[in-house]
Design an enzyme around this catalytic site. Structure first.
Site: not given
Ligand code: NAP
Length: 244
Positions: A141, A154
């Site tokens: 991130s 985080y």
């Molecule tokens: P999201 O929409 O909240 O989705 C999170 C995903 O992670 C879901 O598929 C969830 O699965 C899975 N997950 C959470 N805990 C888990 C566990 N213990 N075991 C297996 N799966 C787990 O988040 P996103 O925005 O797509 O984020 C994806 C990645 O990008 C993350 O690492 C986040 O920190 C990073 N990121 C996101 C942003 C942003 O702005 N969105 C910015 C910077 C970095 P289930 O629903 O099946 O539990």
């Protein structure tokens, strides 16, 4: 994509991971989509991919638990005999004052966003070293680089992940394994669902490209990293120029 790869994507039932897994599967790769709580969403993606004549496997595992994370990787190698690409994408976020964080908040964050990557990557690396080839992509991130107020745990987890990326690139480079981080800025997913329209507008004004990102931008970077052969140990910012 140059040739079909065997790919594991953690946390791919929703958001960025779902986009990555679905697109890589539709391109003809052999993809294992990991989910934890959102089984139905994972099944929908599988149905959509199968309808379009491609293949994808879904595998439930809470990757914050060592035994489940390792089973995910072993399932992949058991099924396809190898693992070419590991994408450590699963993550959680939480906005809270540092002084209000509990031991449990801290532990959950580090376990889910950092220690999980130790579990999956160590297991995958053992196979990749034998293969003399591999590609590991950690989704970190912007906050791992710059730090975010009210997201200290985080930010610490993501900074740790970037440190792991750099150290592992050095250790695994001689085995022809590339390790990189992609550090997204703000991407439209459920992770940001707490932000109001006003919040988004204010953030957008700070971004040179004047817009927030979509999961596809991260998928594009993932595809580039998979095809590349000489980039390792890097933290690649995909953030519209928010941090330069
Ligand atoms: P999201 O929409 O909240 O989705 C999170 C995903 O992670 C879901 O598929 C969830 O699965 C899975 N997950 C959470 N805990 C888990 C566990 N213990 N075991 C297996 N799966 C787990 O988040 P996103 O925005 O797509 O984020 C994806 C990645 O990008 C993350 O690492 C986040 O920190 C990073 N990121 C996101 C942003 C942003 O702005 N969105 C910015 C910077 C970095 P289930 O629903 O099946 O539990």
């Amino acid at each position: 994509m140059k040739e079909e790869k065997v790919v594991v994507v953690t946390g791919a039932s929703r958001g960025i991971g779902a986009n990555i897994a679905e697109e890589l599967a539709l391109l003809g790769n052999k993809v294992i989509l990991n989910y934890n709580k959102s089984k139905e969403q994972a099944e929908h993606i599988k149905e959509r991919v199968l309808e379009q004549g491609a293949e994808i496997e879904i595998f439930g595992a809470d990757i914050s638990k060592g035994d489940e994370a390792r089973k995910l990787i072993d399932f992949c190698v058991g099924k396809y005999g190898r693992i070419d690409v590991l994408i450590n994408n699963a993550g959680i976020s939480q906005i809270k004052l540092f002084t209000d964080l509990t031991d449990e908040d801290w532990g959950n964050m580090i376990q889910t966003n950092l220690t999980s990557c130790f579990y999956t990557t160590q297991e995958a690396a053992r196979y990749m070293i034998n293969q003399k080839e591999g590609c590991i992509i950690n989704i970190s991130s912007i906050w791992g680089t710059t730090g975010a107020s009210c997201e200290v745990h985080y930010s610490a987890a993501k900074a740790g992940l970037d440190g792991m990326t750099k150290a592992l690139a050095k250790e695994l480079g001689p085995s022809n394994i590339r390790v990189n981080s992609i550090a997204p800025g703000i991407i439209k997913t459920e992770m940001n669902s707490e932000l109001s329209e006003d919040d988004i507008n204010n953030i957008t004004q700070e971004i040179p490209l004047q817009r927030i990102g979509y999961p596809q931008s991260i998928t594009n970077c993932v595809k580039w990293l998979i095809n590349d052969d000489y980039t390792t140990g890097q933290v690649i910012s995909v953030n519209g120029g928010w941090m330069i």
